[in-house]
Structure formats: C-alpha cells, structure tokens
Design a protein around this motif. Structure first.
Motif, PDB file in Angstrom:
ATOM      1  N   UNK A  52      -6.727  11.593   4.469  1.00  0.00           N
ATOM      2  CA  UNK A  52      -6.414  11.227   3.077  1.00  0.00           C
ATOM      3  C   UNK A  52      -6.934   9.809   2.828  1.00  0.00           C
ATOM      4  N   UNK A  53      -7.745   9.658   1.775  1.00  0.00           N
ATOM      5  CA  UNK A  53      -8.273   8.320   1.456  1.00  0.00           C
ATOM      6  C   UNK A  53      -7.191   7.500   0.760  1.00  0.00           C
ATOM      7  N   UNK A  54      -6.983   6.284   1.248  1.00  0.00           N
ATOM      8  CA  UNK A  54      -6.103   5.350   0.531  1.00  0.00           C
ATOM      9  C   UNK A  54      -6.656   3.940   0.719  1.00  0.00           C
ATOM     10  N   UNK A  55      -6.357   3.088  -0.228  1.00  0.00           N
ATOM     11  CA  UNK A  55      -6.936   1.745  -0.233  1.00  0.00           C
ATOM     12  C   UNK A  55      -6.025   0.753   0.492  1.00  0.00           C
ATOM     13  N   UNK A  56      -6.580  -0.128   1.260  1.00  0.00           N
ATOM     14  CA  UNK A  56      -5.809  -1.183   1.933  1.00  0.00           C
ATOM     15  C   UNK A  56      -6.808  -2.195   2.471  1.00  0.00           C
ATOM     16  N   UNK A  57      -6.323  -3.385   2.739  1.00  0.00           N
ATOM     17  CA  UNK A  57      -7.197  -4.387   3.353  1.00  0.00           C
ATOM     18  C   UNK A  57      -6.373  -5.324   4.217  1.00  0.00           C
ATOM     19  N   UNK A  58      -5.696  -6.306   3.595  1.00  0.00           N
ATOM     20  CA  UNK A  58      -5.027  -7.339   4.395  1.00  0.00           C
ATOM     21  C   UNK A  58      -3.800  -6.830   5.151  1.00  0.00           C
ATOM     22  N   UNK A  59      -3.078  -5.892   4.565  1.00  0.00           N
ATOM     23  CA  UNK A  59      -1.794  -5.402   5.087  1.00  0.00           C
ATOM     24  C   UNK A  59      -0.779  -6.541   5.256  1.00  0.00           C
ATOM     25  N   UNK A  60      -0.910  -7.549   4.429  1.00  0.00           N
ATOM     26  CA  UNK A  60       0.011  -8.699   4.484  1.00  0.00           C
ATOM     27  C   UNK A  60       0.515  -9.077   3.101  1.00  0.00           C
ATOM     28  N   UNK A  61       0.310  -8.218   2.104  1.00  0.00           N
ATOM     29  CA  UNK A  61       0.797  -8.523   0.760  1.00  0.00           C
ATOM     30  C   UNK A  61      -0.060  -9.528   0.016  1.00  0.00           C
ATOM     31  N   UNK A  62      -1.317  -9.690   0.418  1.00  0.00           N
ATOM     32  CA  UNK A  62      -2.152 -10.741  -0.173  1.00  0.00           C
ATOM     33  C   UNK A  62      -3.281 -10.195  -1.044  1.00  0.00           C
ATOM     34  N   UNK A  63      -3.904  -9.104  -0.609  1.00  0.00           N
ATOM     35  CA  UNK A  63      -5.147  -8.701  -1.274  1.00  0.00           C
ATOM     36  C   UNK A  63      -4.944  -7.815  -2.500  1.00  0.00           C
ATOM     37  N   UNK A  64      -3.836  -7.114  -2.584  1.00  0.00           N
ATOM     38  CA  UNK A  64      -3.571  -6.248  -3.739  1.00  0.00           C
ATOM     39  C   UNK A  64      -4.239  -4.887  -3.666  1.00  0.00           C
ATOM     40  N   UNK A  65      -4.788  -4.524  -2.520  1.00  0.00           N
ATOM     41  CA  UNK A  65      -5.534  -3.260  -2.427  1.00  0.00           C
ATOM     42  C   UNK A  65      -4.634  -2.027  -2.301  1.00  0.00           C
ATOM     43  N   UNK A  66      -3.461  -2.177  -1.702  1.00  0.00           N
ATOM     44  CA  UNK A  66      -2.656  -0.999  -1.351  1.00  0.00           C
ATOM     45  C   UNK A  66      -1.938  -0.414  -2.567  1.00  0.00           C
ATOM     46  N   UNK A  67      -2.694   0.336  -3.345  1.00  0.00           N
ATOM     47  CA  UNK A  67      -2.170   0.825  -4.623  1.00  0.00           C
ATOM     48  C   UNK A  67      -1.664   2.261  -4.493  1.00  0.00           C
ATOM     49  N   UNK A  68      -0.374   2.441  -4.284  1.00  0.00           N
ATOM     50  CA  UNK A  68       0.196   3.784  -4.180  1.00  0.00           C
ATOM     51  C   UNK A  68       1.463   3.880  -5.015  1.00  0.00           C
ATOM     52  N   UNK A  69       1.671   5.049  -5.601  1.00  0.00           N
ATOM     53  CA  UNK A  69       2.956   5.313  -6.249  1.00  0.00           C
ATOM     54  C   UNK A  69       3.788   6.141  -5.266  1.00  0.00           C
ATOM     55  N   UNK A  70       4.929   5.598  -4.871  1.00  0.00           N
ATOM     56  CA  UNK A  70       5.777   6.236  -3.860  1.00  0.00           C
ATOM     57  C   UNK A  70       7.097   6.653  -4.508  1.00  0.00           C
ATOM     58  N   UNK A  71       7.361   7.936  -4.490  1.00  0.00           N
ATOM     59  CA  UNK A  71       8.546   8.481  -5.167  1.00  0.00           C
ATOM     60  C   UNK A  71       8.684   7.935  -6.594  1.00  0.00           C
TER      61      UNK A  71
END
Ligand code: SF4
Ligand code: FES
Length: 248
Positions: A52-71
C-alpha cells in the motif's frame, strides 16, 4: 495486539478506489502507526500483493508528509499529533482501523493513500517568500522585534504544510495553511513590506487550485497537529481587505 485494517486502495487519480480488509496479528503497542503500516506491507509483499502506497519522510512530526485519515480523523484521534507520532498503544486489541487518504479536490490521489499536495507548493511560489535583498548577515539584534510579534510569527512558522486543515474542512478550505504562511512572514520587519501584495497573490493562487472558501467552523484548527490558531485567518482576511483597497 491484533487488528483489522480497512485500507483505501486506488490505482491512480482516474481509477475508482475501494476498501480492502487486512488482518494484522501481534503488533507491538510500542510501534508507531507508520511502523504498523510497514509490517502490513511486508506481509502483503510476502503473499505477492502490491504494498500500500503511503507518504512519509521524517517520521518525527517535522516534514508534514504523513497524510492519512485514521478512523475519520486526519492524523488520527490525538490532538497536536502527526500520523508518524501516533502510537499503536492508542488503539485496543481487536480494533478495526479505517485508513483513508486526505480527501480534497485540490489533493488528487496519486495511488492508494498518497495524495498530490503540490497545490501548496504553488501557493508558496505565488508569494510566500521575502524578495527584498537582505545583504550580508546582520547581528541578531540589529532589528528589534517585540516579543509578542516574534512569538506569533514563530508559532505560525511551525505549520508543516501537512494539509490536515484542508482534509478535515467541510469546504476543503486551505485558509489555515495560507494564513499561517502569511502570518509567519508579515509579522516580521523583513516580510512586512510586501505583505499586501503577498496576501493577494497567495489567496488568488489558493482559489485557482480549487480549495473551498472558509465558513469559520474551526475544524481546521482542531485538527492541526501544530496548533495553528484561527487568529491567523482573521489577520489574513484583514490584510486581504487592505490589499484589495490599495490595489485599486
Ligand atoms: S495549518 Fe496545521 S493542519 Fe494546516 S497545513 Fe499547517 S500544520 Fe498542517
Ligand atoms: S513523516 Fe514527517 S511529519 Fe510525519
């Protein structure tokens, strides 16, 4: 913990999307939400299914890439938290977790959970910068700046351009993002001189990209992982009004 995931799958911007269900077993409560997705993808690849493709980069709350709607919540159930900062201990054993991409006309789905947020980049290119020549570096205290202004500017500058404000808004408005970018520049002397032209350019580009208008529901500020204040929208509206009058 064991989980049932309902994950949005979509091959491309023009394709129809659908939910797929996956069972995950023995996920550590210490894992982050993205690590849990990594485990899911490893299992999918093992059985010959596409990850499953999903966006991420820093994984530290800095880059803003992790765009998911969860529940149903952009970045999940916790306030002031990005998806990459969310941990699995926030969920219960046996939970069903629904994972969708950010939904907005201006954020077309690229694939699965990954959306194209380059509309934000084009808004920044339209005016979100300071174009005066700054010369060589000055002493830090050469231009005195009031503490209140410095704090407000700094707080606006913490916007990471994630787009959660757009995803949660019933109108898919980008007002909180644009107003944060405007506030961060125009509150400081270096950015103040161009503030009226800047607000007109950025707001016009925002409208051109297909973001909706703001109806002051405040959902954006509630979903913002960086607690950007609605005050910046009020400030943007005032600047826009003055800019429109000065332009005539
Ligand atoms: S204002 Fe908040 S929610 Fe919107 S893009 Fe910036 S950090 Fe993300
Ligand atoms: S991956 Fe960078 S903010 Fe989440």
């Amino acid at each position: 913990m064991n989980l049932k995931l309902k994950v949005w799958r979509q091959n491309g911007p023009e394709d129809k999307g659908y939910f797929m269900e996956y069972e995950l077993k023995e996920i550590s409560t210490d894992a982050s939400f993205l690590e849990m997705l990594d485990v899911m993808n490893e299992q999918l690849v093992k059985i010959g299914e596409a990850a499953v493709e999903f966006d991420h980069d820093c994984r530290e709350g800095i880059c803003g890439a992790c765009s998911l709607v969860i529940n149903g919540n952009p970045h999940g159930p916790d306030g002031s938290t990005t998806t990459c900062q969310l941990h699995m201990r926030r969920f219960q054993d046996g939970d069903t977790v629904v994972i969708e991409p950010f939904r907005a006309k201006a954020f077309p789905v690229i694939k699965d959970l990954m959306v194209d947020r380059s509309a934000f980049d084009r808004i920044i290119s339209a005016g979100g910068y300071v174009s005066t020549s700054t010369g060589s570096a000055q002493d830090a205290n050469a231009i005195p700046i009031g503490k209140d202004k410095a704090d407000r500017s700094f707080s606006a500058a913490t916007c990471i351009g994630c787009g959660a404000c757009v995803a949660v808004c019933m109108n898919a408005s980008a007002n909180l993002f644009v107003s944060a970018k405007l506030a961060h520049l125009s509150l400081l002397p270096q950015g103040e001189v161009e503030k009226h032209g800047r607000v007109l350019e950025m707001v016009r580009q925002m409208d051109k990209e297909g973001f909706g208008g703001c109806t002051n529901t405040g959902a954006c500020a509630a979903a913002c992982p960086k607690d950007i204040s609605l005050e910046s929208i009020a400030q943007m509206n005032r600047q826009f009004l003055i800019g429109s009058v000065l332009e005539r």
